[in-house]
Design an enzyme around this catalytic site. Structure first.
Site, PDB file in Angstrom:
ATOM      1  N   CYS A  13      14.137  10.634   6.047  1.00 54.36           N
ATOM      2  CA  CYS A  13      14.014  10.312   7.477  1.00 54.36           C
ATOM      3  C   CYS A  13      15.333  10.578   8.194  1.00 54.36           C
ATOM      4  CB  CYS A  13      13.585   8.875   7.649  1.00 54.36           C
ATOM      5  SG  CYS A  13      14.581   7.744   6.690  1.00 54.36           S
ATOM      6  N   LYS A  24       0.879  -1.187   0.000  1.00 63.23           N
ATOM      7  CA  LYS A  24       0.000   0.000   0.000  1.00 63.23           C
ATOM      8  C   LYS A  24       0.905   1.223   0.000  1.00 63.23           C
ATOM      9  CE  LYS A  24      -1.924   2.946   2.059  1.00 63.23           C
ATOM     10  NZ  LYS A  24      -1.790   4.389   1.728  1.00 63.23           N
ATOM     11  N   GLY A  36       7.217   5.433   7.816  1.00 59.67           N
ATOM     12  CA  GLY A  36       6.376   6.621   7.819  1.00 59.67           C
ATOM     13  C   GLY A  36       6.475   7.330   9.151  1.00 59.67           C
ATOM     14  N   SER A  37       5.419   8.047   9.500  1.00 53.03           N
ATOM     15  CA  SER A  37       5.491   8.873  10.707  1.00 53.03           C
ATOM     16  C   SER A  37       5.350   8.034  11.978  1.00 53.03           C
ATOM     17  CB  SER A  37       4.393   9.932  10.661  1.00 53.03           C
ATOM     18  OG  SER A  37       3.140   9.295  10.668  1.00 53.03           O
ATOM     19  N   THR A  38       5.849   8.568  13.068  1.00 48.61           N
ATOM     20  CA  THR A  38       5.786   7.888  14.365  1.00 48.61           C
ATOM     21  C   THR A  38       4.334   7.673  14.781  1.00 48.61           C
ATOM     22  OG1 THR A  38       7.916   8.818  14.972  1.00 48.61           O
ATOM     23  CG2 THR A  38       6.517   8.091  16.788  1.00 48.61           C
ATOM     24  N   THR A  95       1.602   7.315  12.907  1.00 45.77           N
ATOM     25  CA  THR A  95       0.994   6.206  12.158  1.00 45.77           C
ATOM     26  C   THR A  95       1.614   4.880  12.586  1.00 45.77           C
ATOM     27  OG1 THR A  95       0.646   7.703  10.298  1.00 45.77           O
ATOM     28  CG2 THR A  95       0.434   5.371   9.833  1.00 45.77           C
ATOM     29  N   GLY A  96       2.905   4.870  12.865  1.00 47.85           N
ATOM     30  CA  GLY A  96       3.577   3.650  13.323  1.00 47.85           C
ATOM     31  C   GLY A  96       2.927   3.084  14.576  1.00 47.85           C
ATOM     32  N   GLU A 105      10.536  17.370  14.103  1.00 46.45           N
ATOM     33  CA  GLU A 105      11.064  17.053  12.772  1.00 46.45           C
ATOM     34  C   GLU A 105      10.367  17.930  11.721  1.00 46.45           C
ATOM     35  OE1 GLU A 105       9.597  13.407  11.008  1.00 46.45           O
ATOM     36  OE2 GLU A 105      11.509  13.077  10.016  1.00 46.45           O
TER      37      GLU A 105
HETATM   38  P1  NAD Z   1       2.472   8.748   7.183  1.00 43.56           P
HETATM   39  O1  NAD Z   1       2.679   8.005   8.448  1.00 43.56           O
HETATM   40  O2  NAD Z   1       1.511   9.843   7.160  1.00 43.56           O
HETATM   41  O3  NAD Z   1       2.025   7.753   6.006  1.00 43.56           O
HETATM   42  C1  NAD Z   1       2.786   6.612   5.669  1.00 43.56           C
HETATM   43  C2  NAD Z   1       1.873   5.555   5.070  1.00 43.56           C
HETATM   44  O4  NAD Z   1       0.992   5.059   6.063  1.00 43.56           O
HETATM   45  C3  NAD Z   1       0.994   6.035   3.925  1.00 43.56           C
HETATM   46  O5  NAD Z   1       0.967   5.018   2.935  1.00 43.56           O
HETATM   47  C4  NAD Z   1      -0.352   6.177   4.589  1.00 43.56           C
HETATM   48  O6  NAD Z   1      -1.450   6.080   3.688  1.00 43.56           O
HETATM   49  C5  NAD Z   1      -0.344   5.022   5.555  1.00 43.56           C
HETATM   50  N1  NAD Z   1      -1.269   5.110   6.679  1.00 43.56           N
HETATM   51  C6  NAD Z   1      -1.776   6.221   7.255  1.00 43.56           C
HETATM   52  N2  NAD Z   1      -2.571   5.881   8.299  1.00 43.56           N
HETATM   53  C7  NAD Z   1      -2.546   4.537   8.381  1.00 43.56           C
HETATM   54  C8  NAD Z   1      -3.137   3.593   9.281  1.00 43.56           C
HETATM   55  N3  NAD Z   1      -3.903   3.961  10.302  1.00 43.56           N
HETATM   56  N4  NAD Z   1      -2.875   2.285   9.094  1.00 43.56           N
HETATM   57  C9  NAD Z   1      -2.066   1.872   8.083  1.00 43.56           C
HETATM   58  N5  NAD Z   1      -1.503   2.721   7.212  1.00 43.56           N
HETATM   59  C10 NAD Z   1      -1.721   4.036   7.353  1.00 43.56           C
HETATM   60  O7  NAD Z   1       3.938   9.222   6.794  1.00 43.56           O
HETATM   61  P2  NAD Z   1       4.370  10.193   5.613  1.00 43.56           P
HETATM   62  O8  NAD Z   1       3.864  11.567   5.951  1.00 43.56           O
HETATM   63  O9  NAD Z   1       3.999   9.576   4.306  1.00 43.56           O
HETATM   64  O10 NAD Z   1       5.964  10.149   5.730  1.00 43.56           O
HETATM   65  C11 NAD Z   1       6.712  11.083   6.451  1.00 43.56           C
HETATM   66  C12 NAD Z   1       7.251  10.480   7.729  1.00 43.56           C
HETATM   67  O11 NAD Z   1       7.901   9.251   7.480  1.00 43.56           O
HETATM   68  C13 NAD Z   1       8.313  11.337   8.409  1.00 43.56           C
HETATM   69  O12 NAD Z   1       8.080  11.382   9.803  1.00 43.56           O
HETATM   70  C14 NAD Z   1       9.617  10.602   8.155  1.00 43.56           C
HETATM   71  O13 NAD Z   1      10.640  10.856   9.067  1.00 43.56           O
HETATM   72  C15 NAD Z   1       9.161   9.195   8.149  1.00 43.56           C
HETATM   73  N6  NAD Z   1      10.091   8.364   7.394  1.00 43.56           N
HETATM   74  C16 NAD Z   1      10.880   7.495   8.069  1.00 43.56           C
HETATM   75  C17 NAD Z   1      11.802   6.728   7.396  1.00 43.56           C
HETATM   76  C18 NAD Z   1      12.701   5.748   8.120  1.00 43.56           C
HETATM   77  O14 NAD Z   1      13.284   4.882   7.500  1.00 43.56           O
HETATM   78  N7  NAD Z   1      12.822   5.835   9.422  1.00 43.56           N
HETATM   79  C19 NAD Z   1      11.901   6.824   6.011  1.00 43.56           C
HETATM   80  C20 NAD Z   1      11.075   7.721   5.346  1.00 43.56           C
HETATM   81  C21 NAD Z   1      10.160   8.476   6.054  1.00 43.56           C
END
Ligand code: NAD
Length: 473
Positions: free
Chosen positions: A280, A173, A224-226, A228-229, A377
Site C-alpha cells: 500500500c 476474513k 484493502g482497496s478504497t 471496498t472500504g 495506483e
Molecule cells: P480488496 O478491497 O479487493 O479486498 C480486501 C478484502 O476485502 C478481501 O478479504 C475481500 O474478500 C474483502 N471484501 C471484498 N468485498 C467486500 C465487501 N463488500 N465487504 C466486506 N469485505 C469485502 O483489496 P485487495 O485487492 O485484496 O488489496 C489491494 C488493495 O489494498 C490496494 O488498493 C492496496 O493499496 C490496499 N492496501 C492498503 C493497505 C494500507 O495499509 N493502506 C495495505 C495493503 C493493501
C-alpha cells in the site's frame, strides 16, 4: 494439495464446500480451503460474543503473557509459515532488500511481542476537593478483521493482536486469494487462547459483507482497496460499528536536485519495487528534478533490468510474480495506456514469457500528471518517473491526487526536506526513506486512503472506547 479448515469457537470447521488457492508463480492450485457463508459468520460472531465477557475481564498480565505465547508459536513455526506465505502470495522467501516472507513472518512475531507489552494507562484529568475524574479505555466487544492479499499474515496480525490486547474478541476474513498463512496462524493461536476469542471464516466478499453488517460486530478493521472500504463503511453504518480503514495509496516521492544519484537510485528502486510494488505504501509516483531526470531514470532502469525475478521458493529470487491474474491485467492495461500516452519505456513493459503471473519490472519516463499510470495506483511492478522544475509546483501536483497514504522527499539537506515533507498531504511522510513502518509509530491514511491509525498506543486506542468516570467529593 494442502487442506485448511475454518476455525470457530476453538474447533476446526468445514462447510462441505471448498475453493482452491493458486500459487501465482505456477498459476496452479496448491491448497484447498472451506467456502464459508453468512450462517458460519453467525456462528463465529456468536462464539466471539460469548467469549468476550471472560476475555475482557482476564487480568491484563495474563492477556499479555498469552499474546507473548502466540508470538512464540509464530517463531517456532516460522519455516512453515514462510513457505505458506510464499506459495500463496508469490513473494520471495528472502526478497529484494530482505523484504519477503521472512520479513512478513518475523515481523508478525515482533509486532505481536511489542503490542503485547503495550499498556493503556488511566488518565487522571482532575483530582481535587471537588472531584476526581478518570478516563478509562474499555474494549469494544467483537472486532472484525478483513484483510487483503499483499501482506496477508502481517496485516492480520496488525488487526488482531491490538484488538485482543485491548480485551476484544475477533472474527477474521482473509482475502480468498491468500487465506492459508492466516488460517495456519489461527490454528496456532487457537491452541493458546480460550475458545471463541479468535475465529476465522473463509470465502469471498459476501462473507466479508456478512461480517461487517452483523449487528453484534462493534468494530471493523479493514485493509484493502478504497472501493471496498467505502462499501464496508456503508455496511458498518447500519449498526454504527466503528471502522479503521487502511486503503489504497498512490504515494509520491520527490527527489530534490542535490542528491547523489548513484547512492539514491538503489534505495529508491527498493522502496518502489519490493514485493513487486504490491505494498500500500510503496512509492508509486517518482518526481525527479529536470537536472537529474535522465541520469536517475537510467540508473533505475539498470536496476530494473538486473533484478532477479522468479519463483519465490528459489534462493536468490528478489521479485516474484504479481499475486493474481486480475491484478496482472490491471498492470498490463496501465502499461498499454502509458504507451498510448507517449511514455518512454526505460525498462520492461510486458508480461514475461513463462508460467505464472510474471511481469517485467518496468520504468516509464516522459509521462505527466493526467496519465492513468501516474494518477492511478498500479499495485504492481511498474513505475512512472515524472519530470519537474519547480518545488512548489511539484508539491502541489503530488497533493492533487485523491489518495493520501504516504509521501517522501529525497535530499542531502534533511532539514529542508523535513519542512517540505510536512507540506505533503498524507498520513506518513518520510525523508530519504519510504513506506518504512514499525510497531511503535502510528501509520494510517487521509483523504481516500482511509481513516484511523494502526500501531503503538495510538493504534491500540482505536480498539477501545473511552469511559469517563467522575467521582464527586
Ligand atoms: P480488496 O478491497 O479487493 O479486498 C480486501 C478484502 O476485502 C478481501 O478479504 C475481500 O474478500 C474483502 N471484501 C471484498 N468485498 C467486500 C465487501 N463488500 N465487504 C466486506 N469485505 C469485502 O483489496 P485487495 O485487492 O485484496 O488489496 C489491494 C488493495 O489494498 C490496494 O488498493 C492496496 O493499496 C490496499 N492496501 C492498503 C493497505 C494500507 O495499509 N493502506 C495495505 C495493503 C493493501
Amino acid at each position: 494439495m494442502q487442506e485448511f479448515n475454518m476455525y470457530i469457537n476453538g474447533k476446526p470447521v468445514q462447510s462441505g464446500k471448498t475453493f482452491e488457492v493458486i500459487n501465482p508463480a505456477t498459476a496452479k492450485p496448491f491448497a484447498r480451503c472451506q467456502l464459508g457463508d453468512a450462517a458460519f459468520v453467525d456462528q463465529a460472531v456468536a462464539a466471539a460474543k460469548a467469549a468476550f465477557p471472560a476475555w475482557s475481564k482476564t487480568p491484563d498480565e495474563q492477556r499479555k503473557q498469552l499474546l507473548h505465547q502466540v508470538a512464540a508459536a509464530i517463531e517456532a513455526n516460522m519455516p512453515e509459515l514462510m513457505e505458506l506465505v510464499t506459495r500463496e502470495t508469490g513473494k520471495p522467501m528472502g526478497g529484494l532488500n530482505g523484504i519477503g516472507s521472512g520479513m512478513e513472518v518475523g515481523g508478525s512475531a515482533a509486532w505481536t511481542h511489542y503490542t503485547a507489552e503495550l499498556q493503556l494507562p488511566v488518565d487522571v484529568i482532575q483530582d481535587n476537593e471537588v472531584a476526581r475524574i478518570e478516563v478509562h479505555r474499555k474494549p469494544l466487544g467483537v472486532v472484525a478483521s478483513i484483510t487483503p492479499w499483499n501482506w496477508p499474515l502481517l496485516i492480520a496480525i496488525w488487526h488482531v493482536i491490538p484488538a485482543l490486547r485491548a480485551g476484544n474478541t475477533v472474527v477474521m476474513k482473509p482475502a480468498s486469494f491468500t487465506p492459508v498463512s492466516t488460517l495456519r496462524f489461527v490454528q496456532l493461536a487457537g491452541d493458546i487462547l480460550p475458545p471463541g476469542v479468535i475465529n476465522i471464516v473463509t470465502g469471498g466478499g459476501d462473507v466479508g459483507n456478512a461480517i461487517t453488517g452483523h449487528p453484534d460486530v462493534r468494530k471493523v478493521a479493514f485493509t484493502g482497496s478504497t472501493q471496498t472500504g467505502k462499501r464496508i463503511m456503508t455496511s458498518a453504518a447500519k449498526n454504527l460499528a466503528r471502522c479503521t480503514l487502511e486503503l489504497g495509496g498512490n504515494d509520491a516521492g520527490i527527489v530534490l536536485p542535490d542528491v547523489n544519484v548513484k547512492e539514491v537510485a538503489p534505495k529508491l528502486f527498493g522502496v518502489c519495487f519490493h514485493n513487486n510494488g504490491q505494498t500500500c505504501a510503496a512509492l508509486k509516483r517518482l518526481y525527479v528534478h529536470e537536472s537529474q531526470y535522465e541520469e536517475l531514470g537510467q540508473a533505475m532502469a539498470e536496476l530494473a533490468k538486473k533484478v532477479k525475478v522468479g519463483d519465490g521458493m528459489e534462493a536468490g529470487t528478489e521479485l516474484g510474480p504479481v499475486q493474481n491474474l486480475a491484478q496482472l491485467e490491471i498492470v498490463q492495461d496501465l502499461a498499454e495506456s502509458a504507451r498510448a500516452d507517449g511514455g518512454r519505456f526505460l525498462a520492461g513493459g510486458k508480461r514475461m514469457d513463462r508460467a505464472g503471473y510474471f511481469f517485467e519490472p518496468t520504468i516509464v519516463a516522459d509521462l505527466t500528471d493526467g496519465s492513468r499510470l501516474v494518477d492511478e495506483e498500479p499495485f504492481g511492478p511498474i513505475l512512472p518517473i515524472i519530470k519537474y522544475s519547480d518545488i512548489d509546483e511539484v508539491i502541489e501536483r503530488a497533493n492533487r491526487n485523491e489518495c493520501g497514504l504516504g509521501g517522501s522527499i529525497w535530499s542531502s539537506d534533511t532539514r529542508k526536506a523535513a519542512e517540505l515533507a510536512q507540506r505533503l498531504e498524507c498520513g506518513s511522510a518520510w525523508v530519504n526513506d519510504h513506506g518504512a513502518v514499525q510497531p511503535d509509530a502510528p501509520f494510517g491514511g487521509i483523504k481516500q486512503s482511509g481513516m484511523g491509525v494502526e500501531f503503538g498506543l495510538y493504534g491500540l486506542e482505536e480498539f477501545t472506547s473511552i469511559q469517563t468516570l467522575k467521582i464527586a467529593k
